[in-house]
Write an enzyme that holds these catalytic residues in place. Sequence first.
Site, PDB file in Angstrom:
ATOM      1  N   ASP A 136      44.962 -33.474 -42.486  1.00  0.00           N
ATOM      2  CA  ASP A 136      45.337 -34.288 -43.613  1.00  0.00           C
ATOM      3  C   ASP A 136      46.197 -33.983 -44.837  1.00  0.00           C
ATOM      4  O   ASP A 136      45.547 -33.041 -45.244  1.00  0.00           O
ATOM      5  CB  ASP A 136      43.839 -34.519 -44.213  1.00  0.00           C
ATOM      6  CG  ASP A 136      42.765 -35.001 -43.442  1.00  0.00           C
ATOM      7  OD1 ASP A 136      42.585 -34.513 -42.317  1.00  0.00           O
ATOM      8  OD2 ASP A 136      41.804 -35.776 -43.685  1.00  0.00           O
ATOM      9  N   GLU A 173      45.824 -39.887 -44.256  1.00  0.00           N
ATOM     10  CA  GLU A 173      44.979 -40.962 -44.971  1.00  0.00           C
ATOM     11  C   GLU A 173      44.807 -40.352 -46.578  1.00  0.00           C
ATOM     12  O   GLU A 173      44.554 -41.084 -47.200  1.00  0.00           O
ATOM     13  CB  GLU A 173      43.431 -40.510 -44.379  1.00  0.00           C
ATOM     14  CG  GLU A 173      42.963 -39.325 -44.640  1.00  0.00           C
ATOM     15  CD  GLU A 173      41.385 -39.301 -44.755  1.00  0.00           C
ATOM     16  OE1 GLU A 173      40.871 -40.446 -44.654  1.00  0.00           O
ATOM     17  OE2 GLU A 173      40.818 -38.250 -44.894  1.00  0.00           O
ATOM     18  N   ASN A 174      45.282 -39.119 -46.800  1.00  0.00           N
ATOM     19  CA  ASN A 174      45.227 -38.844 -48.166  1.00  0.00           C
ATOM     20  C   ASN A 174      46.585 -38.475 -48.972  1.00  0.00           C
ATOM     21  O   ASN A 174      46.509 -37.839 -49.927  1.00  0.00           O
ATOM     22  CB  ASN A 174      44.359 -37.577 -48.563  1.00  0.00           C
ATOM     23  CG  ASN A 174      42.895 -37.451 -47.883  1.00  0.00           C
ATOM     24  OD1 ASN A 174      42.849 -36.785 -46.765  1.00  0.00           O
ATOM     25  ND2 ASN A 174      42.061 -38.198 -48.227  1.00  0.00           N
ATOM     26  N   HIS A 178      39.997 -43.279 -45.492  1.00  0.00           N
ATOM     27  CA  HIS A 178      40.727 -43.728 -46.714  1.00  0.00           C
ATOM     28  C   HIS A 178      41.786 -44.565 -46.148  1.00  0.00           C
ATOM     29  O   HIS A 178      42.534 -45.141 -46.920  1.00  0.00           O
ATOM     30  CB  HIS A 178      41.175 -42.733 -47.467  1.00  0.00           C
ATOM     31  CG  HIS A 178      40.164 -41.751 -48.284  1.00  0.00           C
ATOM     32  ND1 HIS A 178      39.123 -42.211 -49.056  1.00  0.00           N
ATOM     33  CD2 HIS A 178      39.706 -40.375 -47.914  1.00  0.00           C
ATOM     34  CE1 HIS A 178      37.971 -41.272 -49.238  1.00  0.00           C
ATOM     35  NE2 HIS A 178      38.440 -40.272 -48.659  1.00  0.00           N
ATOM     36  N   HIS A 201      38.318 -38.296 -36.760  1.00  0.00           N
ATOM     37  CA  HIS A 201      38.195 -38.040 -38.019  1.00  0.00           C
ATOM     38  C   HIS A 201      36.509 -38.116 -38.438  1.00  0.00           C
ATOM     39  O   HIS A 201      35.893 -39.380 -38.729  1.00  0.00           O
ATOM     40  CB  HIS A 201      38.830 -39.328 -38.711  1.00  0.00           C
ATOM     41  CG  HIS A 201      39.240 -39.006 -40.182  1.00  0.00           C
ATOM     42  ND1 HIS A 201      40.229 -38.236 -40.629  1.00  0.00           N
ATOM     43  CD2 HIS A 201      38.384 -39.407 -41.371  1.00  0.00           C
ATOM     44  CE1 HIS A 201      40.131 -37.981 -42.122  1.00  0.00           C
ATOM     45  NE2 HIS A 201      39.238 -38.769 -42.194  1.00  0.00           N
ATOM     46  N   HIS A 222      39.381 -34.623 -41.492  1.00  0.00           N
ATOM     47  CA  HIS A 222      38.446 -35.074 -42.351  1.00  0.00           C
ATOM     48  C   HIS A 222      37.961 -33.999 -43.249  1.00  0.00           C
ATOM     49  O   HIS A 222      37.776 -34.161 -44.271  1.00  0.00           O
ATOM     50  CB  HIS A 222      37.538 -36.173 -41.664  1.00  0.00           C
ATOM     51  CG  HIS A 222      36.582 -36.742 -42.978  1.00  0.00           C
ATOM     52  ND1 HIS A 222      36.917 -37.491 -43.759  1.00  0.00           N
ATOM     53  CD2 HIS A 222      35.200 -36.335 -42.807  1.00  0.00           C
ATOM     54  CE1 HIS A 222      35.775 -37.657 -44.443  1.00  0.00           C
ATOM     55  NE2 HIS A 222      34.729 -37.057 -43.917  1.00  0.00           N
ATOM     56  N   HIS A 226      38.898 -31.077 -43.878  1.00  0.00           N
ATOM     57  CA  HIS A 226      39.878 -30.560 -44.613  1.00  0.00           C
ATOM     58  C   HIS A 226      39.766 -28.889 -44.625  1.00  0.00           C
ATOM     59  O   HIS A 226      40.360 -28.286 -45.315  1.00  0.00           O
ATOM     60  CB  HIS A 226      39.795 -30.836 -46.201  1.00  0.00           C
ATOM     61  CG  HIS A 226      40.501 -32.108 -46.397  1.00  0.00           C
ATOM     62  ND1 HIS A 226      40.817 -32.597 -47.889  1.00  0.00           N
ATOM     63  CD2 HIS A 226      40.316 -33.292 -45.677  1.00  0.00           C
ATOM     64  CE1 HIS A 226      41.211 -33.919 -47.332  1.00  0.00           C
ATOM     65  NE2 HIS A 226      40.972 -34.398 -46.445  1.00  0.00           N
TER      66      HIS A 226
HETATM   67 FE   LIG Z   1      40.954 -36.325 -45.741  1.00  0.00          FE
HETATM   68 FE   LIG Z   2      38.774 -38.467 -44.473  1.00  0.00          FE
END
Ligand SMILES: [Fe+2]
Ligand SMILES: [Fe+2]
Length: 274
Positions: free
Chosen positions: A8, A39-40, A68, A151, A176, A178
């Site tokens: 991520d 996604e981030n 996200h 994820h 997901h 992290h």
């Molecule tokens: Fe994430």
């Molecule tokens: Fe996530």
Amino acid sequence: MRILLIGDIVGKPGRHICTRAIRGLRAKENLDLVVANAENAAGGSGLTPEIYHELLEAGVDGITLGDHAFRRREIFPILQSERRIVRAANYPAAAPGHDFCILRARQQTPVAVFTLLGRVFMPPIDCPFQAADRVLAALPADIRVILVDFHAEATSDKQLMGRHLDGRVSAVLGTHTHVATADEQILPGGTAFQCDVGMTGPHDSIIGRRIDRVLETTRTFRPTHFEVATGDPRLHGTIVDVNPQTGRATAIRRLVVDQAEADRIAVKYHPQTV
Ligand SMILES: [Fe+2]
Ligand SMILES: [Fe+2]
């Protein structure tokens, strides 16, 4: 062939270290394909068309997303029109975007990529196990190499997906949480597996966000803005070696690149970017 999944990418610090390191990493690690979970990438949540193009221009071949994915609506046209980006395959069929993509690695080897969202400690969504079966049935028959980004939150959920897909895909790699996990392995059927490849972003943080803000809200319940942190940017990812004839994985290892290493790699392997 050698595939890197980048964990991520969080906000500007994540984008900066990724784009700084990626071309040099391709040379240093002899990578055939680079996929990143973005996604981030936009301010810590979602993805914009500008950042999508920035990551591809920097040397990323394909992009996966997560819970996200739809935070920034301006990405919807890209999700519909581009074939190098996927949202999770277990969204309802009417959701914007595609269930899987087929990327071309070096030597033009086709690699199918798809993402699934977990359901444990996450918002309700369609069954990821059935979605995985549906995507595999829909892939063209000549596809041997398949990368799955799962994820999800719970390690048990991720291990279950690894076993569900063992022998049917080349790798099931988690995103997901992290936080990278130290459980990288090749499952008995030849599928590379790891619960989470970690985060590409500021590690002096609470999974990418400012520590003071998250602590304040956690202790007092006063809402604060969970800004993206800035300290100690690192790229976390996982490298998988796959036999392109069989699609089976032969090796898996974790990758960590801090800012000093990213600078060294850029200078040594790709001085044009310095
Ligand atoms: Fe994430
Ligand atoms: Fe996530």
